[in-house]
Design a protein around this motif. Structure first.
Motif, PDB file in Angstrom:
ATOM      1  N   PHE A 143       9.270  -4.552   6.635  1.00  0.00           N
ATOM      2  CA  PHE A 143       7.866  -4.720   6.281  1.00  0.00           C
ATOM      3  C   PHE A 143       6.996  -4.480   7.505  1.00  0.00           C
ATOM      4  O   PHE A 143       7.332  -4.901   8.618  1.00  0.00           O
ATOM      5  N   PHE A 144       5.892  -3.789   7.283  1.00  0.00           N
ATOM      6  CA  PHE A 144       4.907  -3.521   8.319  1.00  0.00           C
ATOM      7  C   PHE A 144       3.533  -3.858   7.766  1.00  0.00           C
ATOM      8  O   PHE A 144       3.264  -3.633   6.588  1.00  0.00           O
ATOM      9  N   VAL A 145       2.669  -4.396   8.623  1.00  0.00           N
ATOM     10  CA  VAL A 145       1.311  -4.711   8.201  1.00  0.00           C
ATOM     11  C   VAL A 145       0.497  -3.431   8.231  1.00  0.00           C
ATOM     12  O   VAL A 145       0.461  -2.716   9.240  1.00  0.00           O
ATOM     13  N   ASP A 146      -0.149  -3.123   7.117  1.00  0.00           N
ATOM     14  CA  ASP A 146      -1.015  -1.954   7.012  1.00  0.00           C
ATOM     15  C   ASP A 146      -2.429  -2.390   7.348  1.00  0.00           C
ATOM     16  O   ASP A 146      -3.065  -3.102   6.577  1.00  0.00           O
ATOM     17  N   ASP A 147      -2.909  -1.976   8.495  1.00  0.00           N
ATOM     18  CA  ASP A 147      -4.239  -2.391   8.940  1.00  0.00           C
ATOM     19  C   ASP A 147      -5.278  -1.291   8.749  1.00  0.00           C
ATOM     20  O   ASP A 147      -6.332  -1.323   9.367  1.00  0.00           O
ATOM     21  N   ILE A 191       2.316  -3.373   3.934  1.00  0.00           N
ATOM     22  CA  ILE A 191       1.620  -4.366   3.127  1.00  0.00           C
ATOM     23  C   ILE A 191       0.253  -4.679   3.719  1.00  0.00           C
ATOM     24  O   ILE A 191       0.074  -4.663   4.929  1.00  0.00           O
ATOM     25  N   SER A 192      -0.695  -4.931   2.824  1.00  0.00           N
ATOM     26  CA  SER A 192      -2.024  -5.394   3.219  1.00  0.00           C
ATOM     27  C   SER A 192      -2.151  -6.846   2.803  1.00  0.00           C
ATOM     28  O   SER A 192      -1.752  -7.221   1.699  1.00  0.00           O
ATOM     29  N   TYR A 202       2.875 -12.788   7.234  1.00  0.00           N
ATOM     30  CA  TYR A 202       3.812 -11.740   7.666  1.00  0.00           C
ATOM     31  C   TYR A 202       5.112 -12.356   8.185  1.00  0.00           C
ATOM     32  O   TYR A 202       6.197 -11.869   7.859  1.00  0.00           O
ATOM     33  N   SER A 203       5.016 -13.443   8.949  1.00  0.00           N
ATOM     34  CA  SER A 203       6.238 -14.076   9.457  1.00  0.00           C
ATOM     35  C   SER A 203       7.054 -14.687   8.315  1.00  0.00           C
ATOM     36  O   SER A 203       8.291 -14.660   8.345  1.00  0.00           O
ATOM     37  N   SER A 236       0.815  -1.213   0.000  1.00  0.00           N
ATOM     38  CA  SER A 236       0.000   0.000   0.000  1.00  0.00           C
ATOM     39  C   SER A 236       0.846   1.260   0.000  1.00  0.00           C
ATOM     40  O   SER A 236       0.443   2.273  -0.575  1.00  0.00           O
ATOM     41  N   LYS A 237       2.022   1.233   0.616  1.00  0.00           N
ATOM     42  CA  LYS A 237       2.860   2.428   0.662  1.00  0.00           C
ATOM     43  C   LYS A 237       4.291   2.013   0.937  1.00  0.00           C
ATOM     44  O   LYS A 237       4.540   1.036   1.640  1.00  0.00           O
ATOM     45  N   VAL A 238       5.218   2.759   0.392  1.00  0.00           N
ATOM     46  CA  VAL A 238       6.637   2.584   0.698  1.00  0.00           C
ATOM     47  C   VAL A 238       7.178   3.951   1.083  1.00  0.00           C
ATOM     48  O   VAL A 238       6.977   4.935   0.370  1.00  0.00           O
TER      49      VAL A 238
END
Length: 112
Positions: free
Chosen positions: A94-98, A52-53, A64-65, A37-39
């Motif tokens: 990486f981060f989860v976009d919630d 990331i979604s 994610y893992s 979704s964004k960097v």
């Protein structure tokens, strides 16, 4: 405040990481849909934070893992794709976009 160069590189990395998830890293996604979704890139262009979604959200932690465990391989694929355009391939986080879950929750609350 992001510079024009940071914005251009962020868009390039977003596009290429998305392509990597669709083509080279299909085994990491475990049958889910992963979108970037964004960097955001640091001012020295050495670190890229990719948000990331993951859909469906049931396998979010597993996917994610897997992605976290294979970050170096994703960076290697990224280097092969953008090596001619960037002098140094940035390190990836990486981060989860919630945000989609948050929007869905608000919609559900408003309907009640």
């Amino acid at each position: 405040m992001e510079s024009t160069r940071q914005k251009k590189i962020s868009r390039l990395l977003q596009r290429e990481i998305s392509e990597i998830f669709m083509r080279e890293a299909k085994s990491l996604t475990l049958g889910t849909m992963v979108t970037v979704s964004k960097v955001r890139i640091s001012p020295d262009l050495g670190l890229a934070r990719a948000y990331i979604s993951i859909f469906p959200t049931g396998k979010r932690d597993e996917v994610y893992s897997e992605i976290e465990a294979h970050t170096s391989g994703i960076r290697r694929h990224l280097g092969m794709r953008v090596g001619k355009q960037l002098r140094v391939v940035p390190n990836l986080q990486f981060f989860v976009d919630d945000s989609l879950d948050y929007i869905d929750n608000i919609d559900r609350l408003l309907k009640d």
